[in-house]
Every structure is written in structure tokens, then in C-alpha cells.
Design an enzyme around this catalytic site. Structure first.
Site, PDB file in Angstrom:
ATOM      1  N   GLY A 374       0.847  -1.189   0.000  1.00  8.98           N
ATOM      2  CA  GLY A 374       0.000   0.000   0.000  1.00  8.98           C
ATOM      3  C   GLY A 374       0.872   1.224   0.000  1.00  8.98           C
ATOM      4  N   GLY A 377       1.089   5.953   4.124  1.00  5.92           N
ATOM      5  CA  GLY A 377      -0.071   6.517   4.816  1.00  5.92           C
ATOM      6  C   GLY A 377      -1.339   5.710   4.634  1.00  5.92           C
ATOM      7  CB  SER A 378      -2.259   2.852   2.526  1.00  2.08           C
ATOM      8  OG  SER A 378      -1.156   2.019   2.752  1.00  2.08           O
ATOM      9  N   GLY A 379      -2.062   2.891   5.975  1.00  3.71           N
ATOM     10  CA  GLY A 379      -2.494   2.223   7.209  1.00  3.71           C
ATOM     11  C   GLY A 379      -1.777   0.914   7.510  1.00  3.71           C
ATOM     12  CE  LYS A 380       2.897   0.226   3.649  1.00  2.00           C
ATOM     13  NZ  LYS A 380       2.508   1.607   3.269  1.00  2.00           N
ATOM     14  CB  SER A 381       2.839   1.413  10.470  1.00  4.03           C
ATOM     15  OG  SER A 381       3.896   1.403   9.550  1.00  4.03           O
ATOM     16  CD  GLU A 503      11.005  -3.794   2.722  1.00  6.54           C
ATOM     17  OE1 GLU A 503      11.677  -4.697   2.240  1.00  6.54           O
ATOM     18  OE2 GLU A 503      10.113  -3.199   2.095  1.00  6.54           O
TER      19      GLU A 503
HETATM   20  P1  ATP Z   1       4.283   4.175   5.470  1.00  8.44           P
HETATM   21  O1  ATP Z   1       4.312   3.375   4.225  1.00  8.44           O
HETATM   22  O2  ATP Z   1       4.733   5.558   5.237  1.00  8.44           O
HETATM   23  O3  ATP Z   1       4.963   3.534   6.624  1.00  8.44           O
HETATM   24  P2  ATP Z   1       1.745   3.345   6.590  1.00  8.44           P
HETATM   25  O4  ATP Z   1       0.915   2.647   5.601  1.00  8.44           O
HETATM   26  O5  ATP Z   1       2.516   2.515   7.534  1.00  8.44           O
HETATM   27  O6  ATP Z   1       2.725   4.364   5.852  1.00  8.44           O
HETATM   28  P3  ATP Z   1       0.405   4.362   8.913  1.00  8.44           P
HETATM   29  O7  ATP Z   1       1.614   4.662   9.720  1.00  8.44           O
HETATM   30  O8  ATP Z   1      -0.368   3.168   9.266  1.00  8.44           O
HETATM   31  O9  ATP Z   1       0.779   4.339   7.371  1.00  8.44           O
HETATM   32  O10 ATP Z   1      -0.532   5.637   8.982  1.00  8.44           O
HETATM   33  C1  ATP Z   1      -1.850   5.643   8.463  1.00  8.44           C
HETATM   34  C2  ATP Z   1      -2.497   6.972   8.774  1.00  8.44           C
HETATM   35  O11 ATP Z   1      -2.615   7.123  10.166  1.00  8.44           O
HETATM   36  C3  ATP Z   1      -1.728   8.167   8.277  1.00  8.44           C
HETATM   37  O12 ATP Z   1      -2.662   9.058   7.716  1.00  8.44           O
HETATM   38  C4  ATP Z   1      -1.122   8.783   9.496  1.00  8.44           C
HETATM   39  O13 ATP Z   1      -1.121  10.179   9.389  1.00  8.44           O
HETATM   40  C5  ATP Z   1      -2.059   8.338  10.597  1.00  8.44           C
HETATM   41  N1  ATP Z   1      -1.326   8.078  11.840  1.00  8.44           N
HETATM   42  C6  ATP Z   1      -0.280   7.233  11.997  1.00  8.44           C
HETATM   43  N2  ATP Z   1       0.122   7.188  13.270  1.00  8.44           N
HETATM   44  C7  ATP Z   1      -0.676   8.035  13.958  1.00  8.44           C
HETATM   45  C8  ATP Z   1      -0.767   8.441  15.330  1.00  8.44           C
HETATM   46  N3  ATP Z   1       0.044   7.958  16.260  1.00  8.44           N
HETATM   47  N4  ATP Z   1      -1.708   9.342  15.665  1.00  8.44           N
HETATM   48  C9  ATP Z   1      -2.549   9.833  14.743  1.00  8.44           C
HETATM   49  N5  ATP Z   1      -2.527   9.501  13.433  1.00  8.44           N
HETATM   50  C10 ATP Z   1      -1.604   8.613  13.028  1.00  8.44           C
HETATM   51 MG    MG Z   2       4.506   2.511   8.126  1.00  8.21          MG
END
Ligand code: ATP
Ligand code: MG
Length: 583
Positions: A374, A377-381, A503
Site C-alpha cells: 500500500g 499513509g495507507s495504514g500498514k503500520s 520493512e
Molecule cells: P508508510 O508506508 O509511510 O509507513 P503506513 O501505511 O505505515 O505508511 P500508517 O503509519 O499506518 O501508514 O498511517 C496511516 C495513517 O494514520 C496516516 O494518515 C497517518 O497520518 C495516521 N497516523 C499514523 N500514526 C498516527 C498516530 N500515532 N496518531 C494519529 N494519526 C496517526
Molecule cells: Mg509505516
């Protein structure tokens, strides 16, 4: 206002283990008060007898008694201080430990909302403000109250004129000082608030030093620092002015009371109502009355401060983790099934529309490896954080081993579900302690075995002092790739049933990359895994693929089947490349 019930609850709970010492302290304090009242009587007697022309032999016992009492009084004072400190610190240390423990068990959302510096200030600052409250506040207020009452009674006994004058004056002094104090309280509160802000700010800056410097933001940060300082200085000046006001008022009143003693004493001695000894006694007692009045006032100030601290401490205790435990089940051994059932999640409970995940459902059979793709910012973490239960979904359920996460004992869940995040937290300690998280029961042989199984022997031998190599805090002087290797070993040692690998998005050099590839291969053997990938190469080892977009699952299925289906997003990804298709 003083929260009386909270006051007694804390008081009873944390003082109970030390009640014997506290009782001893009360006895010692009351004894010091009695001795304080006794000594001037001896001197008055001495003066009267001496002026009447008594023999030296008659006076010596009085003098000796005076000295003995004075020495015993000093010894008791030292003892009382020692006891008070002991009781105060033991009780508050327990409170500190309980608070720290409570805070560490709160959910991630709480910790994101409260900076570490602020929490330290709250745990240590507030509890320190309570230390006096625990040790001796009540005893001191009662004791000093008795002392003042004793002095006043003894003065009335000498002469009702003096007694009356001093009773009225003492009452007025006390009220006046309390009034004045009321004016200065908000000034001190402002200082405390700014100091908490200051420490929060410093904590954050020290933490983010590397980024701040790398981005050339130092000047802005120094500017912000300056602004807080600029706000702080006038507050501190005003606070000290308040203190000086209190001090001069108190001193002025003290000298005024001595003046009353002088004038009345001289007059009453002149008309023959009082003997010289009695005049001395009046003078001495009035002088003595000042200190307990001051002390009671100080205790009331402390009580007020303690009141604010108690409220904040109770607030912290009342902050409940949003992770509500419903059962304490344990997970079975071996690889675990992992499923999301209609999971909807946002980081902020109130902001309902800021959904990060919407109706996410998937199921990973035990031992299978899922590649999660994804755009950023798609929400993976976020999915990774839900699996490890750092947060709780607002709707739907996360199941590990077929059990909803809130039914699984948290320690067991954390042991059996492991996560390697994008940035690995290292501690300023040896590689060994970084691997074991300071668990001494893990032998070097086990560590070396784990490293060997992950085929990282070469990496280990490249470290200057092997397992004893010291790391710095933060990134620890390791490259992102090396830090990941360390994190893999950490996870491998725990032998979890589910592994989530987030990753690192940064590119790695080819040799580290190769090391990581083999280590991941070994790490995933006989485990359920989610691989969060930023490179297509990473998902080559996945059995299934899930693709996220804007917090929704837009595609999921068998990797090989998806790759073969020309209409799938995944096959499009394979053709166009990850960056082009997703970014
Ligand atoms: P990346 O590929 O950059 O690691 P990701 O898919 O892991 O991105 P996430 O970290 O899951 O993305 O974040 C998803 C959404 O949640 C993002 O819009 C981010 O701004 C929001 N977000 C992430 N962590 C927090 C937090 N601790 N508090 C509020 N919003 C958050
Ligand atoms: Mg992430």
C-alpha cells in the site's frame, strides 16, 4: 480546595505500612514541643531566684536541668527529622512506583498525547510535593497548634493583659499571612506550569536532536526555547517578589509582637505586677510563638500544594487504559492464526471521520506469510500496531490464535506476537543487553545460537567487541540495516507464533540486504507472518497478498494467482513497479 476524601484515601493507603514509625514520629514531635515550653520556665525561675540573691548552689541544678533539656530537645529534633524523611520517602517511593507502573500500562494513545518530560514532571514533581504531606504535615500542624495554645495559656497564667494582647495579635497575624498567601498562590502556580512546559519541550528536543539539526531547524527551536524562557523569567521574578512580600510581612509582624512584649513587660514590671523572671518569660514565649505560626502557615501552603498534586495524582490513577482486558487466556504454542474481522480504527476517538482503517477483514492461516502492500499513509503500520495491541479498534475484532486480542493475557500476547518496526529503538547499552532487553537469564550461548541460526555470525564478528560492543541511544551508531538485524535476533530469541515485519523504507546496501534476506527466511520458518513491504522483492516470499488503499483492503488473495490474473492490482504492480503504481 483540598480534596479531603482523596487526601485520606492516599494517606491511609501509603502510610499504613509505616504506621509504627509514624506513631513514633508523633511521640517524638510532641516531646520536643513539651520541652520547648518547659525550658523558659526554668530560666524565669533562675532569673527570679538570682535577682532575689539566691545561693549559687541553689542555681546550679536549674542551669544543669536547662542544659540537659536543651540537649535532649536538639537530639529529639534530629531524630524527628530523620524519621519524617524516612517515612516521607518510603511512602512516596511506593507512590512513585505505583504511578510509573500504572502509566506504563496505559495505551499508546495516552503516551502519544503526553510527552515523557511532562510525565516525569508529573510523577516525580507532584509526588515530591506530597512527601512532606505524608511524613509530618498532620503531626506538625497539630503539634504547632498545641505549642501556640500552650504558649498562650502560659501567657494568660502570667498576666491576663499580656495573654489577651497576644491572643488577639496572634489571631490577626495568622489571618493576615494566610490572606497574603492567597494573593501569591497564582503566581507560584504559573511558575510550575511554565516549568512543566519547559521540561516537556526540552525532553522532546533532546529526543529529536538529530532531525532538528539535520533539517537546520536549530534556530527555530532555540527561538521557541527563548520564548518559553522569556515567559518564565517575569513569572519567576513575580514569584520571588511574592515570597519576599510574605517574608517581610512575617518578619515585620514578628518584630511588632516583640515590641508589644517589651512595652507591656516594661509597664507591668514598672507597676510591680510582673517579676523580672516573668518579663523574661513573656518576652521569650512571644518570641517563640512566631515560629509555630509560621510553620502552620507553611504547612497550610504545603497542604494546598499537596491538594493540587493529589488531584493530579488521582487523575493519573483514574486514567484508564483504553485497552480493556476481558479475559486472561493464554495462546497455544506454534504458529498462530491471525484474523481481522471488520476492523475500523482511528487514532483519535473523538474525531470520528479521521478513519485510518475502514472495515478491514482478512484471515491468515497458521504458518502462512502475507505481504502487505500500500502507498505511504495507507495504514500498514497501523495494522501492525493493532496486531500487537498497542491500540484497540473502535469496531470489529483482531483475533490471534482464534481468540480476540482483549481476551488474551497481555504479557502472553506480547511474547507470542512480535513486531519489528520501521525504526528500531536501541538502548545505550551493550549489544547483549539490547538483544535480551536486559534479561540476564538468557545465556550468551543462546544468543550465539540464535545469531547462528539467522546466519548472522559474520555480522557478530564484525562488531568490535562482539556482544560487549556498546551502543549509543537512539540509532545507536548502527545503520538502519544493522539495527534491523539486531531487531530480528531480538524477535527470534522470543520464538513468537506471529511475526510482523514493518520493512524500513530506506534503501539498504546490497550486502546488508542479503544478510537481511537470509535472516528473514529463517525468522519466518514455521511462523505466521505479515510482511509490510516497500519493495516488491520483499513480497516474493509471501504466500498471500493484501493491498491497502486509504485504509481499505482493495485486493487480497494468493500471490501466485493474483500475479497470473492480468486484471488484478497486484499484477499491474508487478508490471509497472511499486513506485509508479502506488505512489
Ligand atoms: P508508510 O508506508 O509511510 O509507513 P503506513 O501505511 O505505515 O505508511 P500508517 O503509519 O499506518 O501508514 O498511517 C496511516 C495513517 O494514520 C496516516 O494518515 C497517518 O497520518 C495516521 N497516523 C499514523 N500514526 C498516527 C498516530 N500515532 N496518531 C494519529 N494519526 C496517526
Ligand atoms: Mg509505516
Amino acid at each position: 480546595m483540598i480534596p479531603v476524601r482523596a487526601y485520606f484515601r492516599l494517606f491511609a493507603k501509603y502510610l499504613r505500612p509505616y504506621r509504627r514509625k509514624a506513631s513514633l514520629l508523633a511521640i517524638v514531635l510532641f516531646a520536643t514541643i513539651a520541652l520547648q515550653l518547659a525550658n523558659p520556665q526554668l530560666i524565669a525561675e533562675f532569673i527570679d531566684r538570682a535577682t532575689e540573691g539566691a545561693e549559687v548552689g541553689e542555681l546550679v541544678p536549674l542551669a544543669v536541668a536547662f542544659m540537659v533539656i536543651a540537649i535532649v530537645h536538639q537530639v529529639l529534633l534530629v531524630w524527628a527529622t530523620y524519621l519524617a524523611e524516612q517515612v516521607g520517602w518510603s511512602a512516596t517511593n511506593q507512590l512513585r512506583a505505583d504511578l510509573a507502573d500504572h502509566i506504563l500500562h496505559l495505551d499508546m494513545g495516552f503516551h502519544k498525547a503526553n510527552s515523557p518530560g511532562e510525565l516525569i514532571e508529573r510523577i516525580d514533581g507532584d509526588v515530591t510535593a506530597l512527601s512532606n504531606f505524608f511524613s509530618s504535615m498532620a503531626i506538625k500542624v497539630v503539634g504547632n497548634g498545641l505549642l501556640v495554645v500552650g504558649i498562650i495559656i502560659l501567657l494568660w497564667a502570667e498576666s491576663w493583659v499580656v495573654g489577651l494582647a497576644i491572643t488577639v495579635f496572634t489571631g490577626l497575624t495568622f489571618l493576615g499571612l494566610v490572606r497574603l498567601h492567597g494573593v501569591t498562590v497564582p503566581w507560584h502556580k504559573a511558575i510550575r506550569a511554565t516549568s512543566a512546559e519547559m521540561f516537556g519541550f526540552i525532553g522532546e528536543q533532546v529526543d529529536g536532536r538529530e532531525d532538528v539539526e539535520a533539517n537546520g531547524a536549530t534556530a527555530f527551536m532555540v527561538n521557541r526555547f527563548d520564548r518559553i524562557q522569556h515567559k518564565w523569567l517575569p513569572e519567576v521574578v513575580r514569584g520571588w517578589t511574592g515570597w519576599a512580600l510574605m517574608w517581610s510581612a512575617s518578619m515585620g509582624l514578628y518584630f511588632f509582637s516583640l515590641m508589644i512584649a517589651f512595652v507591656l513587660g516594661a509597664y507591668l514590671f514598672g507597676i510591680g505586677t510582673l517579676t523580672l523572671g516573668s518579663v523574661y518569660l513573656v518576652f521569650q514565649y512571644i518570641g517563640m510563638a512566631h515560629r509555630p505560626i509560621e510553620e502552620i502557615r507553611e504547612q497550610l501552603v504545603d497542604l494546598q500544594k499537596a491538594g493540587a498534586s493529589i488531584e493530579r495524582v488521582e487523575d493519573l490513577f483514574a486514567t484508564e487504559s483504553r485497552l480493556v482486558q476481558r479475559d486472561e487466556r493464554l495462546l497455544p504454542d506454534g504458529p498462530l492464526r491471525l484474523s481481522f474481522e471488520h476492523v475500523t480504527f482511528s487514532y483519535d476517538d473523538e474525531a470520528g471521520d479521521e478513519r485510518v482503517l475502514t472495515d478491514v477483514s482478512f484471515d491468515v492461516a497458521p504458518g502462512r506469510v502475507v505481504g502487505l502492500l500500500g502507498r505511504t499513509g495507507s495504514g500498514k503500520s497501523t495494522i501492525a500496531r493493532l496486531v500487537t495491541r498497542l491500540y484497540e479498534p473502535q469496531h470489529g475484532a483482531v483475533l490471534v490464535g482464534g481468540i480476540p486480542t482483549w481476551d488474551i493475557q497481555l504479557d502472553d500476547l506480547r511474547k507470542r506476537v512480535a513486531m519489528v518496526t520501521q525504526d528500531v529503538q536501541l538502548f545505550r547499552a551493550s549489544i547483549r543487553d539490547n538483544l535480551t532487553f536486559f534479561d540476564d537469564s538468557i545465556s550468551d550461548a543462546r544468543l550465539e545460537e540464535a545469531i547462528h541460526r539467522l546466519e548472522l555470525d559474520e555480522w557478530l564478528s564484525s562488531l568490535p567487541d562482539g556482544l560487549d560492543t556498546m551502543l549509543e541511544s537512539g540509532s545507536g551508531g548502527l545503520s538502519a540495516g544493522q539495527a534491523q538485524l539486531l531487531a530480528f535476533t531480538r524477535v527470534f530469541l522470543r520464538d513468537p507464533g506471529v511475526v510482523v515485519l514493518d520493512e524500513a523504507s530506506s534503501r539498504l546496501d546490497p550486502s546488508t540486504e542479503a544478510l537481511i534476506e537470509t535472516a528473514v527466511d529463517h525468522l519466518l520458518e514455521n511462523r505466521t507472518a505479515i510482511l509490510i513491504a516497500h519493495r516488491l522483492a520483499t513480497v516474493a516470499r509471501a504466500d498471500d497478498i493484501i493491498i491497502l488503499d486509504g485504509g481499505r483492503v482493495i485486493e487480497q488473495g494468493d500471490r501466485v494467482a493474483l500475479a497470473a490474473d492480468p486484471g488484478s492490482v497486484f499484477s499491474h504492480l508487478l508490471v509497472a513497479g511499486m513506485e509508479e503504481a502506488l505512489a
